[in-house]
Write a protein that holds these residues in place. Structure first.
Motif, PDB file in Angstrom:
ATOM      1  N   LEU A   1       1.026   4.012  -2.858  1.00 46.83           N
ATOM      2  CA  LEU A   1       0.642   5.391  -2.510  1.00 46.83           C
ATOM      3  C   LEU A   1       1.746   6.371  -2.920  1.00 46.83           C
ATOM      4  O   LEU A   1       1.493   7.385  -3.582  1.00 46.83           O
TER       5      LEU A   1
ATOM      6  N   ILE B   1       0.852  -1.204   0.000  1.00 44.14           N
ATOM      7  CA  ILE B   1       0.000   0.000   0.000  1.00 44.14           C
ATOM      8  C   ILE B   1       0.885   1.251   0.000  1.00 44.14           C
ATOM      9  O   ILE B   1       0.681   2.179  -0.791  1.00 44.14           O
TER      10      ILE B   1
ATOM     11  N   TYR C   1      -8.185  -0.449  -3.413  1.00 39.58           N
ATOM     12  CA  TYR C   1      -8.476   0.966  -3.701  1.00 39.58           C
ATOM     13  C   TYR C   1      -7.204   1.743  -4.036  1.00 39.58           C
ATOM     14  O   TYR C   1      -7.153   2.517  -4.989  1.00 39.58           O
ATOM     15  N   VAL C   2      -6.165   1.520  -3.241  1.00 42.52           N
ATOM     16  CA  VAL C   2      -4.909   2.240  -3.476  1.00 42.52           C
ATOM     17  C   VAL C   2      -4.329   1.864  -4.831  1.00 42.52           C
ATOM     18  O   VAL C   2      -3.905   2.713  -5.614  1.00 42.52           O
TER      19      VAL C   2
ATOM     20  N   ALA D   1      -4.521   5.091  -6.943  1.00 47.11           N
ATOM     21  CA  ALA D   1      -3.226   5.762  -6.866  1.00 47.11           C
ATOM     22  C   ALA D   1      -2.206   5.078  -7.757  1.00 47.11           C
ATOM     23  O   ALA D   1      -1.462   5.720  -8.497  1.00 47.11           O
TER      24      ALA D   1
END
Ligand code: ADP
Length: 714
Positions: free
Chosen positions: A20, A16, A129-130, A134
């Protein structure tokens, strides 16, 4: 291309943070680049002319198709040719438009697939989601921006309008830059996932090779615009999509067939493995272990139907590798109950499906999307349900259904067998217990009988001794009185004296017989074999019998073949045998009837005894013996109906003793008789008792039951 998600939570956190960081960096680079290249972008649109939007639309459609047609090349490698789209459109649309197009489309497609297939674990959600929102900036944004800058530096034409070798070279350089930067950027999350260097090199080589293969295609696509216009770009983009579709289908087909092959192999093994387990719990675990090899069994249950209570008993409930406690629910609501009631498999792709079919899953703390349950049917009887669940939507397909059904059928038979085996074991145990009890009872009874038998024999021995002493006095004194008072007392009194003498003798005979029998029973009867001439023995018996025979008006005729040699037997017992047979023959003969005694030699080849033998027949023409009584006359105390009616006395012990004496000599005795016409007793005795014993002709212990050689004339 994306490596599969790691399940380790620290790895997850690392990934993550990498995504990010890369995402933030990518977004910043893209914004900066967009601002710096504002004029350039405007110029490109201008140069493309009024149809610029057509080209942008073709590029977007192509990128979208490439992103959607992502396919699983190997277990770990997913191929998505968005990079091809980036390389092909970078020289036409410039870095800004290409980068945004790729990132926006890539993100949207990821987001869509994320919604369609919910992540298997809740913990995976933030990562997803990341990665989606991102990660794409770093993965695709940075490489496109870098490649675009390099392309400008080496004098790349924007938009590319001339198909020259120099331009082609520049496109190649830009393309290589996209591929190389993408791999470099993906290196970090792969490390964070815990991939080894060797594995990264392996995965990246395949990845790079595929991208390199599409590089010529990307160059042709980019350069076709300058010479042929939108039409060529569209046609090539279309070709690319079709080629990608075919590749995807090929990969999917290969993968499916591999999976089917593997499943088929597992399925053939499964029956064998399952049926080797004998207890139900072992069996259930074996079913689970085998299922796990071929279907996703993160959530797995086996529920057995208890017909009596109409309940489903969850015998095995595995949730993400944890075995839950057994539980029971009444058959009613719920998916398992549906399968029980309908005797059919049930495949549910999502919670929405449940409502459509009209079933409701039993409330669960952690609801799942997909559910597949199949009935276990053995000999037309539903015995339970096997079910698998998944948090993902549409996790199971028809082939899972077919597979699970096949497993369930085998499992049902194996379970049924295990139950039968258990029942059988129970029955066998009960039977063994019963046999053991009965054996003990019999052993005790036997011991009691042996003790009683010993007492009886002792009593008989004592009693006969006690009886014989006074009897001898009675016989002796009555004999003296008979001699001395023949003329001096009244004939009537003399007759009484004769009766006393005869009764005494009879009693003595009876006592002697009983004593002999009890000796035989106790195994204490021993023979005293000696050499003698059978002729003399038979003559002696005949002499003694003469008085008795003449009283009954019966002729006794004896004959001994010349071939009969001297024998070696117990002469006393042989005489007893002959006396018994002869006295019966005389007793049951009519007035004047002849009784014959004949003896002959039988060689070992002809003898039933297997040794040189003598055969003696004692025949009469008396009342005979009915066929149904032939077997019984050798029983102790047995007398035939006819014999009893004719009131000729006797004790019923003679033949029993006779047979025992004969068999002690390793001989045999048979009788042939016709009622009213006469009887013939035939005995075979060995010439030499000692030889017969050595030849181990089986020596009967005692026959008090009628198991003997008897022949009835037909
Ligand atoms: P018993 O003392 O009664 O003669 P046995 O054991 O010698 O006892 O014989 C048993 C019975 O077999 C006899 O009572 C008689 O009914 C039958 N039996 C034996 N020998 C003959 C024979 N030669 N003819 C007819 N019946 C016979």
């Amino acid at each position: 291309m994306s490596p599969s998600a790691g399940s380790d939570s620290s790895a997850r956190r690392r990934v993550i943070s990498v995504f990010l960081t890369q995402g933030v960096a990518g977004l910043s680079v893209m914004i900066l680049f967009t601002v710096l290249r504002q004029d350039q972008t405007r110029l490109i649109i201008q140069k493309l002319g009024p149809n610029a939007w057509v080209l942008i639309a073709i590029a977007a459609a192509f990128t979208l198709a490439m992103a959607l047609l992502k396919f699983e090349l190997t277990r770990e490698i997913f191929v998505s040719l968005v990079i091809t789209a980036a390389i092909a459109f970078l020289p036409l649309l410039g870095g800004v438009m290409t980068a945004w197009m790729i990132v926006v489309i890539g993100t949207s497609v990821r987001w869509l697939s994320m919604r369609r297939l919910a992540p298997a674990h809740d913990e995976d959600r933030p990562l997803e989601y990341v990665r989606t929102f991102a990660g794409q900036f770093g993965t695709y944004g940075i490489p496109v921006v870098l490649a675009a800058t390099l392309y400008e530096r080496i004098g790349g034409e924007l938009p590319l309008a001339h198909a020259t070798p120099a331009n082609a070279f520049r496109v190649v350089v830009a393309g290589l830059a996209v591929i190389a930067t993408n791999l470099l950027i993906m290196f970090m999350p792969k490390r964070a996932y815990g991939y080894t260097l060797a594995k990264i090199i392996k995965v990246d080589s395949i990845d790079a090779a595929i991208d390199l293969c599409t590089l010529p295609y990307a160059i042709v696509l980019a350069m076709s615009y300058g010479s042929m216009g939108y039409g060529a770009v569209l046609a090539l983009a279309f070709t690319g999509i079709v080629a990608n579709l075919i590749a995807r289908n090929l990969a999917a087909t290969r993968q499916r067939s591999e999976r089917q092959l593997q499943r088929l192999a597992s399925l053939t093994n499964i029956g064998k493995t399952i049926s080797l387990r004998f207890t139900s719990d072992q069996l259930l675990m074996a079913i689970y272990t085998e299922c796990r090899k071929i279907v996703d069994c993160t959530l797995f249950t086996i529920a057995l139907l208890d017909e009596e209570s109409n309940e489903l008993s969850f015998e095995l409930d595995v949730r993400e590798d944890t075995i839950l406690a057994k539980d029971r629910i009444p058959v009613g609501e719920g998916l398992n109950s549906w399968v029980v009631k309908h005797h059919r498999p049930l495949l549910i792709g999502s919670v929405a499906d449940e409502a459509r079919i009209g079933v409701k899953a039993v409330a669960d703390s952690k609801p799942t999307e997909s559910w597949l349950g199949v009935p276990m049917i053995a000999r037309d009887r539903l015995i339970g349900v096997i079910s698998i669940e998944s948090y993902k939507k549409n996790a199971f397909g028809d082939d899972d259904l077919v597979l699970l059904t096949a497993i369930a059928n085998q499992a049902a038979v194996a379970l049924e067998n295990a139950h039968l085996y258990k029942d059988l074991e129970g029955l066998t145990y009960a039977l063994e217990q019963r046999v053991m009890e009965r054996t003990n009872e019999l052993r005790e009874a036997n011991l009691r009988l042996l003790a009683a038998d010993r007492s009886k024999n002792q009593f008989l021995a004592n009693m006969s001794h006690e009886l014989r002493t006074p009897l001898n006095s009675i016989i002796g004194f009555s004999s003296v009185l008979l001699e001395s008072t023949r003329s001096s007392i009244m004939p009537r009194l003399y007759k009484f004296l004769e009766n006393i003498h005869a009764a005494g003798n009879h009693l003595l005979e009876l006592i002697n017989d009983i004593l002999d029998l009890s000796k035989i029973e106790a195994g204490k009867m021993e023979l005293r074999p000696e050499h003698f001439d059978l002729r003399e023995t038979i003559a002696a018996v005949e002499r003694v019998m003469k008085g008795f025979a003449s009283q009954a008006n019966v002729r006794v005729v004896t004959s001994v073949e010349a071939a009969v040699p001297r024998v070696r037997l117990d002469e006393g017992r042989l005489k007893q045998i002959l006396f018994n047979l002869l006295s019966n023959a005389v007793k049951f003969s009519p007035q004047g009837g002849p009784v014959t005694v004949s003896a002959g030699f039988v060689s070992r080849a002809q003898s039933p005894l297997g040794v040189d033998s003598v055969r003696i027949d004692v025949a009469d023409q008396g009342i005979g013996i009915p066929p149904d009584e032939l077997e019984r006359i050798f029983d102790e105390f047995y007398q035939t109906e006819e014999g009893r009616r004719s009131r000729r006395g006797g004790t019923g012990l003679g033949l029993s003793l006779t047979r025992n004496f004969v068999e002690l000599h390793h001989g045999t005795i048979e009788v042939q008789s016709t009622p009213g016409a006469g009887s013939c007793f035939t005995l075979y005795l060995p010439i030499d008792y000692t030889e017969a014993s050595a030849a181990s002709v089986p020596l009967p212990v005692l026959h008090s039951s009628p198991e003997r050689s008897v022949q009835s004339p037909s």
